[in-house]
Design a protein around this motif. Sequence first.
Motif, PDB file in Angstrom:
ATOM      1  N   ASN B 138     -51.753  19.167   3.503  1.00  0.00           N
ATOM      2  CA  ASN B 138     -50.752  18.921   2.482  1.00  0.00           C
ATOM      3  C   ASN B 138     -51.461  18.894   1.132  1.00  0.00           C
ATOM      4  O   ASN B 138     -51.815  17.851   0.597  1.00  0.00           O
ATOM      5  CB  ASN B 138     -50.055  17.587   2.760  1.00  0.00           C
ATOM      6  CG  ASN B 138     -48.853  17.403   1.863  1.00  0.00           C
ATOM      7  OD1 ASN B 138     -48.713  18.104   0.856  1.00  0.00           O
ATOM      8  ND2 ASN B 138     -48.004  16.468   2.212  1.00  0.00           N
ATOM      9  N   LYS B 140     -50.462  19.576  -1.798  1.00  0.00           N
ATOM     10  CA  LYS B 140     -49.724  18.952  -2.885  1.00  0.00           C
ATOM     11  C   LYS B 140     -50.040  17.450  -2.936  1.00  0.00           C
ATOM     12  O   LYS B 140     -50.298  16.883  -3.989  1.00  0.00           O
ATOM     13  CB  LYS B 140     -48.229  19.178  -2.667  1.00  0.00           C
ATOM     14  CG  LYS B 140     -47.429  19.233  -3.935  1.00  0.00           C
ATOM     15  CD  LYS B 140     -46.043  19.732  -3.618  1.00  0.00           C
ATOM     16  CE  LYS B 140     -45.257  19.914  -4.888  1.00  0.00           C
ATOM     17  NZ  LYS B 140     -43.926  20.452  -4.619  1.00  0.00           N
ATOM     18  N   PHE B 170     -52.567  30.439  -3.322  1.00  0.00           N
ATOM     19  CA  PHE B 170     -51.575  29.461  -2.893  1.00  0.00           C
ATOM     20  C   PHE B 170     -52.089  28.020  -2.989  1.00  0.00           C
ATOM     21  O   PHE B 170     -51.420  27.134  -3.505  1.00  0.00           O
ATOM     22  CB  PHE B 170     -51.151  29.852  -1.465  1.00  0.00           C
ATOM     23  CG  PHE B 170     -50.643  28.754  -0.597  1.00  0.00           C
ATOM     24  CD1 PHE B 170     -49.317  28.355  -0.690  1.00  0.00           C
ATOM     25  CD2 PHE B 170     -51.469  28.126   0.315  1.00  0.00           C
ATOM     26  CE1 PHE B 170     -48.839  27.356   0.118  1.00  0.00           C
ATOM     27  CE2 PHE B 170     -50.999  27.119   1.126  1.00  0.00           C
ATOM     28  CZ  PHE B 170     -49.677  26.733   1.027  1.00  0.00           C
ATOM     29  N   VAL B 171     -53.320  27.804  -2.526  1.00  0.00           N
ATOM     30  CA  VAL B 171     -53.889  26.458  -2.521  1.00  0.00           C
ATOM     31  C   VAL B 171     -53.984  25.892  -3.943  1.00  0.00           C
ATOM     32  O   VAL B 171     -53.666  24.730  -4.198  1.00  0.00           O
ATOM     33  CB  VAL B 171     -55.292  26.466  -1.867  1.00  0.00           C
ATOM     34  CG1 VAL B 171     -55.947  25.102  -1.967  1.00  0.00           C
ATOM     35  CG2 VAL B 171     -55.188  26.884  -0.415  1.00  0.00           C
ATOM     36  N   ASP B 173     -52.126  26.665  -6.560  1.00  0.00           N
ATOM     37  CA  ASP B 173     -50.783  26.328  -7.046  1.00  0.00           C
ATOM     38  C   ASP B 173     -50.308  25.007  -6.462  1.00  0.00           C
ATOM     39  O   ASP B 173     -49.728  24.176  -7.168  1.00  0.00           O
ATOM     40  CB  ASP B 173     -49.796  27.436  -6.667  1.00  0.00           C
ATOM     41  CG  ASP B 173     -50.058  28.708  -7.453  1.00  0.00           C
ATOM     42  OD1 ASP B 173     -50.618  28.593  -8.566  1.00  0.00           O
ATOM     43  OD2 ASP B 173     -49.726  29.803  -6.956  1.00  0.00           O
ATOM     44  N   GLU B 174     -50.565  24.801  -5.179  1.00  0.00           N
ATOM     45  CA  GLU B 174     -50.096  23.601  -4.505  1.00  0.00           C
ATOM     46  C   GLU B 174     -50.769  22.340  -5.049  1.00  0.00           C
ATOM     47  O   GLU B 174     -50.099  21.375  -5.392  1.00  0.00           O
ATOM     48  CB  GLU B 174     -50.372  23.701  -2.994  1.00  0.00           C
ATOM     49  CG  GLU B 174     -49.440  24.633  -2.264  1.00  0.00           C
ATOM     50  CD  GLU B 174     -48.016  24.091  -2.208  1.00  0.00           C
ATOM     51  OE1 GLU B 174     -47.812  23.023  -1.634  1.00  0.00           O
ATOM     52  OE2 GLU B 174     -47.116  24.762  -2.757  1.00  0.00           O
ATOM     53  N   ALA B 177     -49.631  21.666  -8.537  1.00  0.00           N
ATOM     54  CA  ALA B 177     -48.259  21.157  -8.566  1.00  0.00           C
ATOM     55  C   ALA B 177     -48.250  19.662  -8.254  1.00  0.00           C
ATOM     56  O   ALA B 177     -47.535  18.881  -8.897  1.00  0.00           O
ATOM     57  CB  ALA B 177     -47.398  21.918  -7.573  1.00  0.00           C
ATOM     58  N   GLY B 178     -49.069  19.260  -7.282  1.00  0.00           N
ATOM     59  CA  GLY B 178     -49.166  17.850  -6.919  1.00  0.00           C
ATOM     60  C   GLY B 178     -49.703  17.012  -8.066  1.00  0.00           C
ATOM     61  O   GLY B 178     -49.208  15.918  -8.342  1.00  0.00           O
TER      62      GLY B 178
END
Lengths: 315, 356
Positions: B138, B140, B170-171, B173-174, B177-178
């Motif tokens: 997880n 984020k 992807f990682v 961005d995640e 974002a978190g």
Amino acid sequence: MTHSALMKLSEKPWLWAFIGATCVWIATIIFTGGQGAGEILSAALSFGTFSVIVGIGQMYVITLGPGNVDLSIPATMTFAGVVSMKIIDSQNSMILTGLLIALACGAAVGVFNYGLIRLLRIPPIIATLSSSFLVQSSAIAYGRGLKIKPPPLLADFSTTKILGVPLLAICVMPLAAFMGLVLHRTVYGKSVLAIGQNPRAAKLAGVRVDFIRFATYVLSAVLAGFCGYVLSGFSGGASLNMGAEYLLASIAVVVIGGTSVAGGYSNLPGLWGASLFMFLLVTMLNTFGLSAGVRLILTGAIIVGVIVLAGGRKN
Amino acid sequence: MKTLSLSALLVGATLGVTAFGPAALADTSGKRIALSNNYAGNSWRQAMLKSWDKNGKAAVAAGIVAAADPFTTSENQVTEQAAQIQNMILQGYDAIVVNAASPDALNGAVKEACDAGITVVSFDGIVTEPCAWRIAVNFKQMGKEQLIYLADKVPAGGNLLEIRGLAGVFVDDEISAGIHEGAKENSQFKIVGSVHGDWAQDVSQKAVAGILPSLPEIAAVVTQGGDGYGAAQAFKAAGRPTPLIIMGNRQDELQWWKEQKDANGYETMSVSIAPGVSTLAFWVAQQVLDGAEVPKDLTVPFLRVDQHDLEEKLGGTEKGGVANIEYSLEDAKKSNLGHVGPRNYFRLARNFVILP
């Protein structure tokens, strides 16, 4: 007339890199309200020095003419950094030995590269790219991701600043000036230029084309080895991906600096302007706080713009 | 072997699978598992491969599987990895464990493998193809956790510098974002600068050195791992006071933290995904081959290092490596059910490492 026209040819292109760097720097400090103007320049000089070191080697190779490029620079940097740091093992007494080892690593890669190009008749792009896989893999196998701290003296040497000017930059400036002299004032340098302009004519004129090309690929790899060594000192040890961004950077500073991609015309001062420009450009876009996508698009567009301007002057 | 059967029994109990003893282990003894890995050029990947190697060799020696062969592509290219997976299909592997170069571009090759009756387990760099298993972190939450820690440590708040990973991944961005979500919830913090450090110390050092002169006083640096040491170097070179820098479990980062802690009581925390997640993927593949029911989506907690257990975890981390734990299946099961927090999880994993 011809003389002054030639002067124009060789002098104008590097001006654009410096103009670009200055514009970008001014744009940045306008945005920050003047804050950190000196520090930004100082940082640009610190990091730009590494691009200049590998840029000199790449410039010599590119000057050899179409198709000549050294794509093994990042792998060579990593290899030299990893091997020398592991052997030095953080001891001050081993600094000189480590330097020699790093240079020897570079020389070995250079000899190997030219062996592929000449003996196996592989085009330089493919030869240096494939040798970079071998070299990078050797670095991985030898270093296994181990990050060994550089000896304190080397770390100090590569990070010290005198009145805001990095000591390393002060040391590399004479080296760059010397390499500029070699290019324009020695038989070797003139031969490199001659081969770049017309290899057949150069050969008929008695230039030892093979030997000159061999020496140039070795020179590029040795400089990459040197860069890997000082960069390891600067960033607290060698890592497996330390060279990654110097593949594009080494070519970009050469081209933006006003050296002809087609070979035969070089521009050493332009390397400094272009290295500062590349660093300041990223800093400006970071300072503006733009998103990664916009940043990359602008980086590409601005680099193309500068190359067009610099190239346009040449015709 | 004693611990092995004990663990297997535990797994059986957790899974609710009956007759899950040594007999079940024999079912996979002729099976061959391959690892398709897209990149090996940094310390995390090296640690990941090392864990796979150690765990796989022991499993082969113990007769649990017939082969656990790792393969890494040379260029981190999707096309190359797709071809690699196709080769594995032809070579007749029974399961393929993938750390993918892209979440969706490998789906075609993965589907081909599934259609050929091969079990595909993706981890870290996961694939979206439904027939594959996914072991994800997880990410984020990993970003958010940093702000939760900061809110507790620096209640007054302040300016934050964010170091991101590789743009377009992807990682990255995640996690980002978190971090931004966390900053929104804790409005005393303001992200005043954001640079991409590509999860590499030297790239981070360069990016931070560039933006630092234009920034006001920084209270803390939020990171994604592999960038904390570089950030510290940049602050030092600029002659600015070192802020609280969140670390990412790399040995050089933990070592630096330890030195600062001893010198001036420096406090921070460190969080990242343990490279040993490759061993978890291995065991999931083995269990699937064994006929066990394993959910398609597993979530692994991240590995966190705090002030009080810094020495312990630094001591267990190889020089130049990454703080690591090698996973066993029951841990993942429990974490998936949400019963085990990261810290307990760590202890648990240490107690139940299947193969030393």
